[in-house]
Write a protein that holds these residues in place. Structure first.
Motif, PDB file in Angstrom:
ATOM      1  N   GLY A 173       5.742   4.479  10.749  1.00  0.00           N
ATOM      2  CA  GLY A 173       5.338   4.148   9.374  1.00  0.00           C
ATOM      3  C   GLY A 173       5.806   2.773   8.968  1.00  0.00           C
ATOM      4  N   ARG A 174       7.059   2.448   9.362  1.00  0.00           N
ATOM      5  CA  ARG A 174       7.537   1.098   9.050  1.00  0.00           C
ATOM      6  C   ARG A 174       6.700   0.042   9.740  1.00  0.00           C
ATOM      7  NH1 ARG A 174      14.171   1.663   9.498  1.00  0.00           N
ATOM      8  NH2 ARG A 174      14.483   2.763   7.493  1.00  0.00           N
ATOM      9  N   ALA A 175       6.350   0.309  10.986  1.00  0.00           N
ATOM     10  CA  ALA A 175       5.520  -0.659  11.715  1.00  0.00           C
ATOM     11  C   ALA A 175       4.164  -0.821  11.039  1.00  0.00           C
ATOM     12  CB  ALA A 175       5.356  -0.201  13.166  1.00  0.00           C
ATOM     13  N   GLU A 176       3.570   0.327  10.602  1.00  0.00           N
ATOM     14  CA  GLU A 176       2.279   0.240   9.906  1.00  0.00           C
ATOM     15  C   GLU A 176       2.421  -0.532   8.595  1.00  0.00           C
ATOM     16  OE1 GLU A 176       1.033   4.218   9.404  1.00  0.00           O
ATOM     17  OE2 GLU A 176       0.415   4.496  11.502  1.00  0.00           O
ATOM     18  N   LEU A 177       3.543  -0.264   7.885  1.00  0.00           N
ATOM     19  CA  LEU A 177       3.758  -0.987   6.625  1.00  0.00           C
ATOM     20  C   LEU A 177       3.939  -2.474   6.861  1.00  0.00           C
ATOM     21  CD1 LEU A 177       4.193  -0.776   3.564  1.00  0.00           C
ATOM     22  CD2 LEU A 177       6.638  -0.421   4.004  1.00  0.00           C
ATOM     23  N   ASP A 178       4.722  -2.834   7.877  1.00  0.00           N
ATOM     24  CA  ASP A 178       4.913  -4.255   8.200  1.00  0.00           C
ATOM     25  C   ASP A 178       3.602  -4.902   8.597  1.00  0.00           C
ATOM     26  OD1 ASP A 178       7.590  -3.961   7.647  1.00  0.00           O
ATOM     27  OD2 ASP A 178       8.179  -3.663   9.748  1.00  0.00           O
ATOM     28  N   PHE A 183      -0.704  -8.479   7.317  1.00  0.00           N
ATOM     29  CA  PHE A 183      -2.136  -8.741   7.186  1.00  0.00           C
ATOM     30  C   PHE A 183      -2.486  -9.164   5.762  1.00  0.00           C
ATOM     31  CE2 PHE A 183      -6.645  -7.547   6.876  1.00  0.00           C
ATOM     32  CZ  PHE A 183      -7.129  -8.233   7.994  1.00  0.00           C
ATOM     33  N   LEU A 184      -1.788  -8.524   4.774  1.00  0.00           N
ATOM     34  CA  LEU A 184      -2.037  -8.923   3.390  1.00  0.00           C
ATOM     35  C   LEU A 184      -1.597 -10.363   3.145  1.00  0.00           C
ATOM     36  CD1 LEU A 184      -2.975  -8.034   0.593  1.00  0.00           C
ATOM     37  CD2 LEU A 184      -0.641  -7.280   0.117  1.00  0.00           C
ATOM     38  N   ASN A 185      -0.454 -10.744   3.697  1.00  0.00           N
ATOM     39  CA  ASN A 185      -0.016 -12.140   3.568  1.00  0.00           C
ATOM     40  C   ASN A 185      -1.012 -13.081   4.216  1.00  0.00           C
ATOM     41  OD1 ASN A 185       2.314 -11.389   2.211  1.00  0.00           O
ATOM     42  ND2 ASN A 185       3.517 -11.169   4.096  1.00  0.00           N
ATOM     43  N   ALA A 186      -1.490 -12.638   5.398  1.00  0.00           N
ATOM     44  CA  ALA A 186      -2.484 -13.470   6.078  1.00  0.00           C
ATOM     45  C   ALA A 186      -3.754 -13.590   5.240  1.00  0.00           C
ATOM     46  CB  ALA A 186      -2.804 -12.885   7.455  1.00  0.00           C
ATOM     47  N   MET A 187      -4.155 -12.484   4.595  1.00  0.00           N
ATOM     48  CA  MET A 187      -5.339 -12.533   3.752  1.00  0.00           C
ATOM     49  C   MET A 187      -5.105 -13.439   2.544  1.00  0.00           C
ATOM     50  SD  MET A 187      -7.788 -10.981   5.111  1.00  0.00           S
ATOM     51  CE  MET A 187      -8.818 -11.134   3.687  1.00  0.00           C
ATOM     52  N   ALA A 188      -3.875 -13.397   1.978  1.00  0.00           N
ATOM     53  CA  ALA A 188      -3.580 -14.292   0.850  1.00  0.00           C
ATOM     54  C   ALA A 188      -3.696 -15.749   1.274  1.00  0.00           C
ATOM     55  CB  ALA A 188      -2.186 -13.998   0.300  1.00  0.00           C
TER      56      ALA A 188
END
Length: 506
Positions: A173-178, A183-188
């Motif tokens: 779960g931590r890996a999925e969250l990271d 990916f969200l940072n990359a999208m930003a």
């Protein structure tokens, strides 16, 4: 860029750019939404599912360890209070199992299977330990102690397996969250890059499609305006700018045509001006002839007619003397007419110096010239406060003299009363000359200013019919206008003169 694309309108270009920008932004927003949803799911799973599961497993492990401690203490000391940890551990075990069930530890799942294995091992240990802690039970034997230890080791193994599985799930779960956060940072970053890229594309696109064609067209227009009016203007780019270039070119051609016509008109005007100068020279020559050569015979005719009248007075009959009187009067009227025509023609042809003069002094000069007529008519002339104006004094004196002289001449049954006043009207002074004479009908308000226009016979009122025409010419020569005020109760002539600008009056 193709010719069809260059022929697009500005609206079409803006639509294409707006659609492209909207597609890019929509793609970025959709991708960002998916990424944010994944991040939220991973976070909720880690906090709302995996976290409570680990907490419940730890509580279950603590409860079973407390049970084991209580059983061991009671077996060694045989004191009832030593069973308190066991009793508390049983209640805590039930609470932990309930929490795990709520957190998803149901049969068929990994955490559910691990829970079942722990509960089976715990039930086996509890069943073996129960007889040893029953009231009145004999002391435990080493064999029972060893057997209880071995059974609880199985419980420990099941608990460790459960915690290991939960740790693996937590790490996943931590890996999925990271991953989702990365990916969200990359999208930003991608959104920021796309926004910057979009602005760059919009800037370069608008510059290429609109700004540069406008600047090229403006440069051609400045070249035409500053240097070469014969240089053609060509519009490029969107349809509106190309049409604007066509309109500017059409305007340039029209201006060239009008300039050519204007040059022809100037040439014609120069030719007519030269002809007018020659005509004026001829008129001046005519004026000289009229003032000298024509008046000399008239003077001789008048003089000899007067000599005949004096020499043969009483020798001729009444009709002969009347004929001689007619001849003398005609010669004198012809002289007066020629002098008036000369005065009318000279106004404005050889202008004198305009000086600042007191209009009151000019009226006084006119009254001095009319002293005989004023005395014979028994009239009275009054004037208000009159301003200073910039005029040719001799000409303006003639205006006052003609207007006041007409008032004295065209009198009624009562002695004439004339009043001269002036009032300010914007940038002009409005002069008024009013009298109580016989008046003028409104239908003749313009006719009286024409040459040789008389409203009465010469026998009734003498004159040549040039006085008011001369007044109009002099007033217009000074930049004003003159008219008959048909709404006034008395006979009132008004004329305007520009107010002085050198003494702050305007």
């Amino acid at each position: 860029m193709s010719a069809d694309a260059r022929g697009w309108s500005i609206g079409r270009w803006l639509t294409v750019i707006a659609i492209a920008a909207a597609v890019l932004l929509l793609a970025v927003l959709v991708s960002g939404g998916i990424t944010l949803n994944n991040l939220t799911g991973a976070r909720n799973r880690l906090l709302d599912v995996i976290g409570p599961q680990r907490l419940g497993a730890i509580q279950l492990e603590t409860a079973l360890l407390n049970q084991e401690s209580g059983v061991r203490g009671y077996q060694l000391g045989r004191q009832p209070e030593f069973l308190a940890p066991y009793t508390d551990g049983v209640r805590s075990q039930a609470d932990a199992v309930t929490q795990l069930r709520k957190a998803g530890a149901v049969p068929g799942t990994q955490i559910g299977d691990d829970l079942e294995a722990v509960l089976r091992a715990a039930a086996t240990w509890q069943a073996a330990a129960a007889p040893t802690i029953a009231p009145g039970a004999p002391p435990v034997t080493p064999a029972e102690v060893e057997r209880g230890r071995m059974l609880f080791d199985a419980v420990r193994a099941a608990l460790d397996a459960q915690l290991d599985h939960l740790a693996a799930v937590r790490d996943t779960g931590r890996a999925e969250l990271d991953t989702a956060a990365s990916f969200l940072n990359a999208m930003a970053v991608a959104v920021a890059v796309l926004v910057v890229l979009l602005f760059v594309v919009l800037f370069l696109g608008l510059r290429q499609v609109i700004t540069r064609p406008i600047l090229r067209l403006a440069g051609q227009v400045r070249e035409v305006a500053d240097h070469d009016v014969h240089r053609p203007v060509r519009g490029s780019g969107p349809r509106e700018i190309a049409q604007l270039g066509t309109d500017v070119e059409a305007m340039r051609q029209r201006i060239l045509d009008e300039v050519a016509e204007l040059e022809q008109a100037h040439a014609l005007l120069d030719r007519r001006t030269r002809e007018l100068e020659r005509s004026n020279a001829d008129l001046e020559q005519f004026a000289y002839v009229a003032s000298h050569d024509l008046q000399e015979p008239l003077r001789k005719v008048a003089s000899f007619c007067q000599l005949l009248q004096r020499r043969y007075q009483g020798l001729l009959d009444e009709r002969g003397e009347q004929y001689i009187e007619y001849a003398v009067d005609g010669a004198k009227r012809m002289q007066g007419l020629i002098n008036d025509l000369l005065a009318f023609s000279r106004v404005g042809r050889r202008p004198g110096e305009h000086v600042v003069a007191d209009a009151g002094v000019l009226v006084d000069d006119a009254l001095a010239n009319l002293e005989v007529a004023l005395s014979l008519s028994g009239g009275k002339v009054t004037r208000g406060d009159l301003p200073e104006v910039r005029v040719e004094p001799a000409l303006m004196t003639a205006v006052f003299q003609n207007l006041i002289g007409n008032a004295l001449k065209f009198k009624g049954e009562t002695p004439p009363e004339v009043r001269v006043t002036a009032e300010r009207d914007g940038d002009d002074w409005v002069f008024s000359v009013s009298d109580n004479g016989i008046g003028i009908d409104a239908e003749y308000a313009e006719r009286v200013f024409a040459l040789f226009q008389r409203l009465h016979t010469r026998n009734a009122y003498p004159g040549t019919g040039i006085g008011l025409a001369l007044c109009r010419r002099i007033v217009e020569h000074h930049g004003g206008r003159i008219w008959l005020d048909t709404e006034a109760t008395d006979t009132t002539f008004r004329f305007t003169l520009p107010a002085r600008e050198d003494n702050g009056d305007v």
